[in-house]
Design a protein around this motif. Structure first.
Motif, PDB file in Angstrom:
ATOM      1  N   ILE A   1       0.844  -1.189   0.000  1.00  0.00           N
ATOM      2  CA  ILE A   1       0.000   0.000   0.000  1.00  0.00           C
ATOM      3  C   ILE A   1       0.881   1.242   0.000  1.00  0.00           C
ATOM      4  N   ASP A   2       0.612   2.126  -0.963  1.00  0.00           N
ATOM      5  CA  ASP A   2       1.266   3.429  -1.025  1.00  0.00           C
ATOM      6  C   ASP A   2       0.182   4.493  -1.040  1.00  0.00           C
ATOM      7  N   PHE A   3       0.202   5.365  -0.037  1.00  0.00           N
ATOM      8  CA  PHE A   3      -0.824   6.407   0.024  1.00  0.00           C
ATOM      9  C   PHE A   3      -0.380   7.474   1.019  1.00  0.00           C
ATOM     10  N   THR A   4      -0.837   8.690   0.795  1.00  0.00           N
ATOM     11  CA  THR A   4      -0.557   9.786   1.728  1.00  0.00           C
ATOM     12  C   THR A   4      -1.864  10.421   2.196  1.00  0.00           C
ATOM     13  N   PHE A   5      -2.081  10.406   3.515  1.00  0.00           N
ATOM     14  CA  PHE A   5      -3.196  11.132   4.112  1.00  0.00           C
ATOM     15  C   PHE A   5      -2.744  12.568   4.325  1.00  0.00           C
ATOM     16  N   GLN A   6      -3.506  13.510   3.822  1.00  0.00           N
ATOM     17  CA  GLN A   6      -3.092  14.911   3.842  1.00  0.00           C
ATOM     18  C   GLN A   6      -2.970  15.454   5.255  1.00  0.00           C
ATOM     19  N   SER A   7      -1.941  16.263   5.465  1.00  0.00           N
ATOM     20  CA  SER A   7      -1.693  16.885   6.758  1.00  0.00           C
ATOM     21  C   SER A   7      -2.722  17.972   7.042  1.00  0.00           C
ATOM     22  N   GLN A   8      -3.046  18.157   8.332  1.00  0.00           N
ATOM     23  CA  GLN A   8      -3.965  19.198   8.788  1.00  0.00           C
ATOM     24  C   GLN A   8      -5.294  19.136   8.034  1.00  0.00           C
ATOM     25  N   ALA A   9      -5.808  17.913   7.894  1.00  0.00           N
ATOM     26  CA  ALA A   9      -7.079  17.690   7.197  1.00  0.00           C
ATOM     27  C   ALA A   9      -7.863  16.622   7.944  1.00  0.00           C
ATOM     28  N   PHE A  10      -9.161  16.598   7.713  1.00  0.00           N
ATOM     29  CA  PHE A  10     -10.073  15.631   8.315  1.00  0.00           C
ATOM     30  C   PHE A  10     -10.462  14.640   7.209  1.00  0.00           C
ATOM     31  N   THR A  11      -9.957  13.415   7.317  1.00  0.00           N
ATOM     32  CA  THR A  11     -10.190  12.401   6.290  1.00  0.00           C
ATOM     33  C   THR A  11     -11.051  11.275   6.842  1.00  0.00           C
ATOM     34  N   LEU A  12     -12.088  10.913   6.110  1.00  0.00           N
ATOM     35  CA  LEU A  12     -12.955   9.788   6.475  1.00  0.00           C
ATOM     36  C   LEU A  12     -12.527   8.572   5.671  1.00  0.00           C
ATOM     37  N   LEU A  13     -12.172   7.503   6.379  1.00  0.00           N
ATOM     38  CA  LEU A  13     -11.758   6.245   5.754  1.00  0.00           C
ATOM     39  C   LEU A  13     -12.913   5.258   5.818  1.00  0.00           C
ATOM     40  N   VAL A  14     -13.329   4.735   4.668  1.00  0.00           N
ATOM     41  CA  VAL A  14     -14.426   3.776   4.616  1.00  0.00           C
ATOM     42  C   VAL A  14     -13.927   2.491   3.968  1.00  0.00           C
ATOM     43  N   GLY A  15     -14.750   1.461   4.044  1.00  0.00           N
ATOM     44  CA  GLY A  15     -14.403   0.163   3.464  1.00  0.00           C
ATOM     45  C   GLY A  15     -15.258  -0.920   4.066  1.00  0.00           C
ATOM     46  N   LYS A  16     -15.357  -2.034   3.379  1.00  0.00           N
ATOM     47  CA  LYS A  16     -16.171  -3.145   3.854  1.00  0.00           C
ATOM     48  C   LYS A  16     -15.650  -3.686   5.181  1.00  0.00           C
ATOM     49  N   SER A  17     -16.530  -4.302   5.949  1.00  0.00           N
ATOM     50  CA  SER A  17     -16.109  -4.973   7.187  1.00  0.00           C
ATOM     51  C   SER A  17     -15.064  -6.027   6.836  1.00  0.00           C
ATOM     52  N   GLY A  18     -13.952  -6.036   7.588  1.00  0.00           N
ATOM     53  CA  GLY A  18     -12.908  -7.016   7.338  1.00  0.00           C
ATOM     54  C   GLY A  18     -11.911  -6.610   6.276  1.00  0.00           C
ATOM     55  N   SER A  19     -12.023  -5.368   5.748  1.00  0.00           N
ATOM     56  CA  SER A  19     -11.112  -4.947   4.677  1.00  0.00           C
ATOM     57  C   SER A  19      -9.730  -4.566   5.193  1.00  0.00           C
ATOM     58  N   GLY A  20      -9.596  -4.361   6.513  1.00  0.00           N
ATOM     59  CA  GLY A  20      -8.278  -4.084   7.081  1.00  0.00           C
ATOM     60  C   GLY A  20      -8.092  -2.678   7.608  1.00  0.00           C
ATOM     61  N   LYS A  21      -9.175  -1.947   7.813  1.00  0.00           N
ATOM     62  CA  LYS A  21      -9.065  -0.550   8.272  1.00  0.00           C
ATOM     63  C   LYS A  21      -8.452  -0.461   9.672  1.00  0.00           C
ATOM     64  N   SER A  22      -8.945  -1.292  10.596  1.00  0.00           N
ATOM     65  CA  SER A  22      -8.403  -1.272  11.962  1.00  0.00           C
ATOM     66  C   SER A  22      -6.944  -1.704  11.970  1.00  0.00           C
ATOM     67  N   THR A  23      -6.623  -2.702  11.156  1.00  0.00           N
ATOM     68  CA  THR A  23      -5.232  -3.160  11.039  1.00  0.00           C
ATOM     69  C   THR A  23      -4.340  -2.023  10.556  1.00  0.00           C
ATOM     70  N   LEU A  24      -4.810  -1.282   9.569  1.00  0.00           N
ATOM     71  CA  LEU A  24      -4.032  -0.160   9.043  1.00  0.00           C
ATOM     72  C   LEU A  24      -3.784   0.885  10.122  1.00  0.00           C
ATOM     73  N   PHE A  25      -4.804   1.189  10.918  1.00  0.00           N
ATOM     74  CA  PHE A  25      -4.630   2.145  12.012  1.00  0.00           C
ATOM     75  C   PHE A  25      -3.577   1.655  13.010  1.00  0.00           C
ATOM     76  N   GLN A  26      -3.619   0.375  13.338  1.00  0.00           N
ATOM     77  CA  GLN A  26      -2.657  -0.184  14.291  1.00  0.00           C
ATOM     78  C   GLN A  26      -1.234  -0.118  13.746  1.00  0.00           C
ATOM     79  N   ILE A  27      -1.085  -0.301  12.439  1.00  0.00           N
ATOM     80  CA  ILE A  27       0.237  -0.199  11.818  1.00  0.00           C
ATOM     81  C   ILE A  27       0.752   1.234  11.914  1.00  0.00           C
ATOM     82  N   ILE A  28      -0.100   2.189  11.586  1.00  0.00           N
ATOM     83  CA  ILE A  28       0.310   3.596  11.640  1.00  0.00           C
ATOM     84  C   ILE A  28       0.729   3.986  13.058  1.00  0.00           C
TER      85      ILE A  28
END
Length: 461
Positions: free
Chosen positions: A17-44
């Motif tokens: 995965i290559d991606f940049t979340f913009q600084s000083q911004a409010f970003t909403l992350l969506v995705g299907k259940s089980g797609s790995g969103k919580s895992t991604l947060f834990q990695i960050i």
């Protein structure tokens, strides 16, 4: 620079995965259940239980090069299950502990706590044992701790799953102010209501890629109506019922009847909705009487053959070592067996039957919990926040199942702050306050206009 993901590879991801979340911004992350969103947060946040490869850069700083103390001041995370957030007994002790750990000036701790508690409207829960708080109160407490820590980047994993809409809007306002003050916020949610006025960007995690969604969904308000009271047979009757918590009155219900069918109980956080469910199940002490089908409710084994309960936190309901054993697949009748197989396929769980339920994502755990209860033989099902962690396809499936079972005579009492899935399902809308329960003839529901390819099948009576 923001939050940069460079070649992130994790066992559950099939490609970097290559991606940049913009600084000083409010970003909403969506995705299907089980797609790995919580895992991604834990990695960050550097809290992943499994190693990963690649780089996490926060404003150009490699997270792996920082000490633990430096990391928590740079990135703060709110877990999907707020129960996992705390180490101390009360919110006050948690705030003191957290501030001391980041070497916050001792002489300023009291004033900082006062500021945060006022901002989060948490005065009433400051000194109460955390394990006695409702799900919504725990989420508010966890947010208060995060605000006190004042990190540069906030990762919020389903922060509103059990929070009433008034508090949701208040917190969204606070988050917007934080962004205007220079903070970076990335929030994960399945309920897209109310975000249009607050977020700067919306992105979706799908097939191990993060893609920007250029149209942020707007919301609409719909009016829904209850059936005429008395249309169905009596289910439960409360007579001079009162309940206390820590020797303080929580709620009183002088005279109220629930009817067979599908009822949804609305009310602010901490009013006692979950406690009411525990009272019906005879887990909570109360004064007065509860009758079920004209019989006085008493705690006995046979009661739980006919009345069952989905608790807010799915992981509290698992008792077996594997998903297969938890679902008791070998004992299901043909209809439930078909339903379960459909959902296992829908959630990509067919190859996970030998896994522990605790290895699943939050949404997958919630779906397994619902499967356990919905395949039971109980004639009355109490559902406490059944949609937490579920995407729209899962909510739609669960609601169809509820409707089909209701038509066969099963009754449902539902507590939910996420009302969109229930718009065309509920027979009776009921409001709970500290002074009792009352039927609502009509309810205004704010719901997102579906924009992620999900067909809107709403029918409003």
């Amino acid at each position: 620079m923001g939050v940069e993901l460079k070649g992130i590879v994790y066992p559950s991801f099939t490609k970097p995965i290559d991606f940049t979340f913009q600084s000083q911004a409010f970003t909403l992350l969506v995705g299907k259940s089980g797609s790995g969103k919580s895992t991604l947060f834990q990695i960050i946040a550097q809290l992943s239980p499994v190693p990963y490869s690649g780089q996490i850069l926060i404003d150009g700083i490699d997270m792996r090069q920082l000490s633990v103390a430096e990391r928590v001041q740079l990135v703060g995370i709110l877990f999907q299950n707020p129960h996992h957030q705390f180490t101390m007994e009360t919110l006050f002790e948690e705030l003191v502990f957290s501030l001391e750990n980041i070497a916050y000036p001792i002489q300023e701790i009291d004033s900082k706590i006062e500021e945060v508690v006022e901002k989060c409207s948490s005065q009433k829960i400051l000194h109460r044992p955390i394990h006695q708080l409702s799900g919504g109160e725990k989420q508010k407490a966890a947010l208060a701790v995060l605000f006190a820590m004042n990190p540069s980047v906030y990762l919020l994993d389903e922060p509103f799953a059990s929070i009433d809409r008034k508090s949701r809007l208040e917190i969204l306002g606070i988050l917007k102010e934080l962004v205007e003050a220079g903070k970076t916020i990335i929030l994960c949610d399945h309920d897209l209501s109310d975000y249009e006025a607050y977020i700067d960007h919306m992105v979706e995690l799908r097939d191990d890629e993060i893609k920007k969604i250029f149209k942020i969904p707007s919301s609409e308000t719909r009016e829904v109506f209850s059936k005429k009271v008395g249309y169905s047979q009596d289910l439960f009757h409360m007579d001079q019922m009162t309940c206390s918590l820590n020797n303080s009155p929580l709620f009183s219900i002088a005279d109220f009847t629930f009817y067979e069918g599908i009822s949804c109980i609305l009310g602010d956080n901490s009013v006692g909705k979950s406690t009411l469910f525990r009272s019906i199940l005879q887990f909570q002490k109360y004064k007065g009487k509860i009758r079920w089908k004209n019989r006085l409710l008493k705690k006995k084994k046979s009661l739980y053959d006919e009345i069952t309960y989905v608790v807010q936190e799915a992981d509290k309901q698992f008792i077996r070592a594997s998903l297969k054993k938890e679902l008791q697949l070998d004992d299901l009748d043909s209809e439930n067996d078909k339903r379960v197989k459909e959902i296992l396929q829908l959630f990509d769980l067919e190859n996970s039957l030998d896994k522990s339920p605790y290895q699943l994502s939050g949404g997958q755990q919630k779906m397994v919990q619902l499967l356990m209860i919905m395949t039971s033989q109980a004639t009355v099902v109490l559902l406490d926040e059944p949609f937490a962690g579920l995407d729209d396809r899962a909510c739609d499936y669960v609601c169809r199942w509820i409707r089909e079972d209701s038509q066969k005579g099963r009754s449902f009492l539902i507590i939910s702050h996420r009302l969109d899935p229930l718009v065309s399902l509920v027979d009776y809308w009921i409001e709970m306050t500290s002074t009792g329960l009352k039927y609502l003839k009509e309810v205004s529901i704010t719901r997102p206009l579906r924009s992620l390819g999900i067909e809107d099948k709403t029918e409003v009576r």
